[in-house]
Design a protein around this motif. Structure first.
Motif, mmCIF file in Angstrom:
data_model
loop_
_atom_site.group_PDB
_atom_site.id
_atom_site.type_symbol
_atom_site.label_atom_id
_atom_site.label_comp_id
_atom_site.label_asym_id
_atom_site.label_seq_id
_atom_site.Cartn_x
_atom_site.Cartn_y
_atom_site.Cartn_z
ATOM 1 N N ARG A 101 0.848 -1.195 0.000
ATOM 2 C CA ARG A 101 0.000 0.000 0.000
ATOM 3 C C ARG A 101 0.890 1.254 0.000
ATOM 4 O O ARG A 101 1.039 1.947 0.996
ATOM 5 N N GLU A 160 15.021 6.231 8.644
ATOM 6 C CA GLU A 160 14.343 7.419 9.179
ATOM 7 C C GLU A 160 12.980 7.092 9.790
ATOM 8 O O GLU A 160 12.068 7.916 9.775
ATOM 9 N N LEU A 164 7.428 1.311 13.900
ATOM 10 C CA LEU A 164 7.263 -0.109 13.536
ATOM 11 C C LEU A 164 8.468 -0.607 12.750
ATOM 12 O O LEU A 164 8.973 -1.699 12.996
HETATM 13 N N1 LIG Z 1 10.010 11.452 15.410
HETATM 14 C C1 LIG Z 1 10.585 10.973 14.343
HETATM 15 O O1 LIG Z 1 11.809 11.137 14.163
HETATM 16 C C2 LIG Z 1 9.760 10.218 13.328
HETATM 17 C C3 LIG Z 1 10.391 9.668 12.218
HETATM 18 C C4 LIG Z 1 9.617 8.957 11.302
HETATM 19 C C5 LIG Z 1 8.265 8.815 11.505
HETATM 20 N N2 LIG Z 1 7.685 9.382 12.599
HETATM 21 C C6 LIG Z 1 6.246 9.207 12.815
HETATM 22 O O2 LIG Z 1 5.967 7.846 12.984
HETATM 23 C C7 LIG Z 1 4.641 7.564 12.510
HETATM 24 C C8 LIG Z 1 4.682 6.352 11.610
HETATM 25 O O3 LIG Z 1 5.262 5.293 12.314
HETATM 26 P P1 LIG Z 1 4.656 3.845 12.208
HETATM 27 O O4 LIG Z 1 5.358 3.021 13.214
HETATM 28 O O5 LIG Z 1 3.180 3.937 12.250
HETATM 29 O O6 LIG Z 1 4.997 3.440 10.721
HETATM 30 P P2 LIG Z 1 6.363 3.096 9.960
HETATM 31 O O7 LIG Z 1 7.312 2.374 10.845
HETATM 32 O O8 LIG Z 1 6.824 4.293 9.233
HETATM 33 O O9 LIG Z 1 5.795 2.106 8.869
HETATM 34 C C9 LIG Z 1 5.211 0.895 9.261
HETATM 35 C C10 LIG Z 1 4.950 0.094 8.025
HETATM 36 O O10 LIG Z 1 6.192 -0.221 7.391
HETATM 37 C C11 LIG Z 1 6.127 -1.522 6.870
HETATM 38 N N3 LIG Z 1 7.067 -2.361 7.600
HETATM 39 C C12 LIG Z 1 7.837 -2.021 8.675
HETATM 40 N N4 LIG Z 1 8.632 -3.042 9.010
HETATM 41 C C13 LIG Z 1 8.365 -4.041 8.142
HETATM 42 C C14 LIG Z 1 8.883 -5.352 7.938
HETATM 43 N N5 LIG Z 1 9.877 -5.860 8.702
HETATM 44 N N6 LIG Z 1 8.371 -6.089 6.938
HETATM 45 C C15 LIG Z 1 7.406 -5.595 6.139
HETATM 46 N N7 LIG Z 1 6.888 -4.353 6.259
HETATM 47 C C16 LIG Z 1 7.367 -3.602 7.245
HETATM 48 C C17 LIG Z 1 4.692 -1.978 7.024
HETATM 49 O O11 LIG Z 1 4.054 -1.449 5.871
HETATM 50 P P3 LIG Z 1 2.691 -2.007 5.245
HETATM 51 O O12 LIG Z 1 1.623 -1.599 6.223
HETATM 52 O O13 LIG Z 1 2.576 -1.285 3.938
HETATM 53 O O14 LIG Z 1 2.843 -3.476 5.114
HETATM 54 C C18 LIG Z 1 4.279 -1.226 8.280
HETATM 55 O O15 LIG Z 1 2.889 -1.079 8.439
HETATM 56 C C19 LIG Z 1 4.159 8.778 11.766
HETATM 57 O O16 LIG Z 1 3.219 9.417 12.612
HETATM 58 C C20 LIG Z 1 5.409 9.626 11.638
HETATM 59 O O17 LIG Z 1 5.083 10.977 11.718
HETATM 60 C C21 LIG Z 1 8.395 10.058 13.513
#
Ligand SMILES: NC(=O)c1ccc[n+]([C@@H]2O[C@H](COP(=O)([O-])OP(=O)(O)OC[C@H]3O[C@@H](n4cnc5c(N)ncnc54)[C@H](OP(=O)(O)O)[C@@H]3O)[C@@H](O)[C@H]2O)c1
Length: 226
Positions: A101, A160, A164
């Motif tokens: 996605r 970055e 997750l």
């Molecule tokens: N403070 C900071 O420095 C900082 C930095 C970056 C982001 N953020 C914040 O963090 C939030 C997003 O974080 P998040 O944890 O929800 O999302 P994320 O870690 O950016 O993305 C998670 C997605 O990445 C994919 N993924 C991660 N590891 C995987 C693996 N081993 N195998 C397959 N797919 C994998 C999956 O995608 P699919 O769902 O497509 O399968 C999963 O749903 C946002 O609100 C952003 O603003 C903050």
């Protein structure tokens, strides 16, 4: 004013403090994580990191980005914050996804910089480069060791977030260094911490550098110790 307080005490600049990765590749690229967090451990305010950041933090992020051959980011962050194409010619940005996605009509991909890092059988857009490694989840160590498929000389990789992806990366013991900005805010809420979803771990890092600025931001660099 910006001051280095460890390993010695001296005035510095963000550019000097982040002029190189903490180590060199050996067998696979050197991997750093770059994140900003609040004092109480959240990585978001209202679902984004912007409120936690500052001009110096942005300079740090961009400075390390300039050193990177490849940037890796989770699909959740790309869906939530958007990600534009990089300013550096030849730099690649890998978006990790299992679901597929990811909007590959974004400039990140149409510029040729973006590519997908996904599982062996995931249904993903076939109009962009992809590296497939792992079955249910991406095998991040395997994917990083194959970055030469999308970049001729992948020496330094900057991860970055978000949380997750970072959790999966900790499970894979992927990070050689962690560059953490602590923002002088307590933000409450239920925002993700630096890493979510990893198993119980005890990966040790040693403090390589700590810098402070006159806005009470703390910039720490941690190197994995083995
Ligand atoms: N403070 C900071 O420095 C900082 C930095 C970056 C982001 N953020 C914040 O963090 C939030 C997003 O974080 P998040 O944890 O929800 O999302 P994320 O870690 O950016 O993305 C998670 C997605 O990445 C994919 N993924 C991660 N590891 C995987 C693996 N081993 N195998 C397959 N797919 C994998 C999956 O995608 P699919 O769902 O497509 O399968 C999963 O749903 C946002 O609100 C952003 O603003 C903050």
């Amino acid at each position: 004013m910006i001051r280095r307080v460890f390993p010695d005490s001296a005035e510095t600049t963000i550019e000097q403090a982040y002029d190189a990765p903490l180590g060199a590749p050996s067998g696979r690229p050197w991997v750093g994580l770059c994140m900003v967090s609040s004092i109480d451990g959240s990585t978001v305010v209202d679902g984004r990191s912007t409120e936690l950041s500052s001009a110096n933090d942005l300079a740090l992020l961009l400075g390390l980005r300039r050193l990177a051959d490849v940037i890796i980011v989770g699909a959740g962050t790309v869906r939530g914050e958007g990600y534009g194409p990089p300013d550096i010619a030849g730099q690649r940005v890998g978006v990790v996804t299992a679901s597929g996605r990811v909007d590959t009509s974004l400039p990140l991909f149409t510029s040729g910089a973006g590519f997908l890092i996904t599982t062996d059988n995931a249904k993903v857009a076939d109009n962009v480069d992809s590296i497939r490694a792992g079955t249910a989840r991406v095998d991040l160590q395997a994917a990083v060791s194959r970055l030469h498929e999308v970049h001729p000389t992948p020496r330094f990789v900057q991860v970055e977030g978000g949380a997750l992806l970072n959790g999966a990366a900790l499970d894979a013991d992927l990070f050689d260094e962690i560059n953490l900005t602590t923002s002088p805010l307590c933000v409450g809420g239920a925002g993700p911490r630096l890493a979510t979803g990893a198993t119980d771990l005890a990966l040790r890092f040693e403090l390589a550098q700590m810098v402070i600025d006159d806005q009470s931001f703390v910039f720490s660099r941690w190197k994995r110790s083995h």
